[in-house]
Each structure stands twice: as structure tokens, then as C-alpha cells.
Write a protein that holds these residues in place. Structure first.
Motif, PDB file in Angstrom:
ATOM      1  N   GLU A 220     106.814  18.440  17.395  1.00  0.00           N
ATOM      2  CA  GLU A 220     106.925  19.893  17.420  1.00  0.00           C
ATOM      3  C   GLU A 220     107.879  20.292  18.537  1.00  0.00           C
ATOM      4  OE1 GLU A 220     103.391  22.432  16.663  1.00  0.00           O
ATOM      5  OE2 GLU A 220     103.762  23.090  18.712  1.00  0.00           O
ATOM      6  N   ARG A 221     108.701  21.266  18.269  1.00  0.00           N
ATOM      7  CA  ARG A 221     109.619  21.799  19.277  1.00  0.00           C
ATOM      8  C   ARG A 221     109.141  23.180  19.670  1.00  0.00           C
ATOM      9  NH1 ARG A 221     115.554  23.954  18.882  1.00  0.00           N
ATOM     10  NH2 ARG A 221     115.976  24.058  21.091  1.00  0.00           N
ATOM     11  N   LEU A 222     109.051  23.429  20.953  1.00  0.00           N
ATOM     12  CA  LEU A 222     108.551  24.705  21.459  1.00  0.00           C
ATOM     13  C   LEU A 222     109.709  25.672  21.680  1.00  0.00           C
ATOM     14  CD1 LEU A 222     105.931  23.360  24.012  1.00  0.00           C
ATOM     15  CD2 LEU A 222     105.612  23.961  21.616  1.00  0.00           C
ATOM     16  N   TYR A 223     110.277  26.134  20.588  1.00  0.00           N
ATOM     17  CA  TYR A 223     111.415  27.046  20.641  1.00  0.00           C
ATOM     18  C   TYR A 223     110.984  28.441  21.060  1.00  0.00           C
ATOM     19  CZ  TYR A 223     109.452  28.362  16.169  1.00  0.00           C
ATOM     20  OH  TYR A 223     108.587  28.760  15.186  1.00  0.00           O
ATOM     21  N   VAL A 224     111.921  29.197  21.593  1.00  0.00           N
ATOM     22  CA  VAL A 224     111.674  30.590  21.973  1.00  0.00           C
ATOM     23  C   VAL A 224     111.688  31.424  20.692  1.00  0.00           C
ATOM     24  CG1 VAL A 224     112.517  32.555  23.308  1.00  0.00           C
ATOM     25  CG2 VAL A 224     112.763  30.243  24.219  1.00  0.00           C
ATOM     26  N   PRO A 225     110.655  32.228  20.424  1.00  0.00           N
ATOM     27  CA  PRO A 225     110.612  33.024  19.191  1.00  0.00           C
ATOM     28  C   PRO A 225     111.645  34.152  19.205  1.00  0.00           C
ATOM     29  CG  PRO A 225     108.766  33.572  20.599  1.00  0.00           C
ATOM     30  CD  PRO A 225     109.474  32.424  21.256  1.00  0.00           C
ATOM     31  N   TRP A 226     111.830  34.774  18.057  1.00  0.00           N
ATOM     32  CA  TRP A 226     112.857  35.801  17.905  1.00  0.00           C
ATOM     33  C   TRP A 226     112.675  36.946  18.884  1.00  0.00           C
ATOM     34  CZ3 TRP A 226     111.721  40.829  16.975  1.00  0.00           C
ATOM     35  CH2 TRP A 226     110.450  41.103  16.483  1.00  0.00           C
ATOM     36  N   TRP A 227     111.427  37.304  19.210  1.00  0.00           N
ATOM     37  CA  TRP A 227     111.204  38.446  20.088  1.00  0.00           C
ATOM     38  C   TRP A 227     111.520  38.126  21.552  1.00  0.00           C
ATOM     39  CZ3 TRP A 227     107.488  36.834  23.380  1.00  0.00           C
ATOM     40  CH2 TRP A 227     106.531  35.941  22.914  1.00  0.00           C
ATOM     41  N   GLY A 228     111.839  36.889  21.865  1.00  0.00           N
ATOM     42  CA  GLY A 228     112.242  36.535  23.217  1.00  0.00           C
ATOM     43  C   GLY A 228     113.740  36.606  23.437  1.00  0.00           C
ATOM     44  N   TRP A 229     114.497  36.887  22.393  1.00  0.00           N
ATOM     45  CA  TRP A 229     115.960  36.908  22.480  1.00  0.00           C
ATOM     46  C   TRP A 229     116.568  38.275  22.814  1.00  0.00           C
ATOM     47  CZ3 TRP A 229     119.518  32.865  21.315  1.00  0.00           C
ATOM     48  CH2 TRP A 229     118.922  31.636  21.042  1.00  0.00           C
TER      49      TRP A 229
END
Length: 149
Positions: free
Chosen positions: A9-18
Motif C-alpha cells: 500500500e502506498r500512503l499517497y496524499v489525497p486530493w483534498w491535500g493538494w
């Protein structure tokens, strides 16, 4: 030959963090642009916006993986035979695990935008780290993989 991957699993930053950091980068670039008009006016946009994108992507570069007889969290790794008890914390109970119950010698990989966490005790007497505490979205799935090794 590579080992089979039991969990990844990759802990990517979600869209609302951009939007907020990107908006701040564009605003800062506009401030610099107003102070230095002319040929160099495009330079702050060309530098700041890609830099912020790189920063956001880098924040999300943490991978949690079980493969090849090891648990990997980011750059850290530990053999599965050295793992002990596995506990899962939901978004509400992780506050206690990260607060008053946190051992200062523990390995912690926390991402605030990920709700669940997993705590894995280490059974290595030579290692001063008592446990690993890290964020993972599919905490129950990972716990099942680690318990069934």
C-alpha cells in the motif's frame, strides 16, 4: 527472482491535500512576479509550482509492504520472524496510541490523512525499539497477513 508480495500500500496524499499548498505556491509566485515584472516574471511559477508538486508527491512516497519475509515501512524493514503481537487502531483510538501510550523509543510513521494505524511489537532483544506504529489504510488486511505469516 523477486519474492511474492503479500501486501502493498502506498500512503499517497489525497486530493483534498493538494489545493491549499498549490494555491499558496501560485500566490507566492504572483507576489514575486509583481515585484519583478518583465522577462523573469514566469520564473517563480516555473520554480515554485513544480517544487510544491514534488514536495506533495514526496510526502506520499511512504510504502507499506510485506514481501520477501520482511515488513517494510518506507525505508525501514524488519524480518517477519522478529514480529510479535499485532494491534489495529481505528481513527479514534489512534489518538491514545500516539499520545499518552506512545513509547519514545518506538518507530513511528504517521500520516495524519490516513485514519487507521497498526502497532507491531518487536521480539528482537538486540533492538531497543519496542514496536512499530505506522499508518495504513487497510489495517485489518495487513494485520491478517502479519498474523498468518
Amino acid at each position: 527472482m523477486t519474492a511474492p508480495i503479500a501486501f502493498r500500500e502506498r500512503l499517497y496524499v489525497p486530493w483534498w491535500g493538494w489545493p491549499l499548498p498549490l494555491g499558496a505556491a501560485v500566490l507566492l509566485a504572483a507576489e514575486i512576479h509583481m515585484g519583478f515584472p518583465g522577462v523573469r516574471s514566469w520564473l517563480p511559477y516555473a520554480v515554485l509550482v513544480p517544487l510544491v508538486v514534488l514536495l506533495i508527491v514526496r510526502m506520499g512516497a511512504v510504502k507499506v509492504e510485506v514481501s520477501g519475509g520482511e515488513l517494510r515501512v518506507g525505508e525501514a524493514h524488519v524480518p517477519l520472524e522478529l514480529l510479535g503481537e499485532v494491534e489495529v487502531f481505528d481513527a479514534r483510538s489512534k489518538r491514545r496510541a500516539m499520545g499518552p501510550n506512545l513509547d519514545p523509543a518506538a518507530f513511528v510513521a504517521h500520516r495524519g490523512w490516513v485514519g487507521p494505524m497498526v502497532r507491531v511489537k518487536l521480539e528482537d532483544p538486540a533492538d531497543p525499539t519496542p514496536y512499530w506504529l505506522f499508518s495504513v489504510r487497510s489495517a485489518d488486511e495487513l494485520a491478517a497477513v502479519l498474523r498468518g505469516r
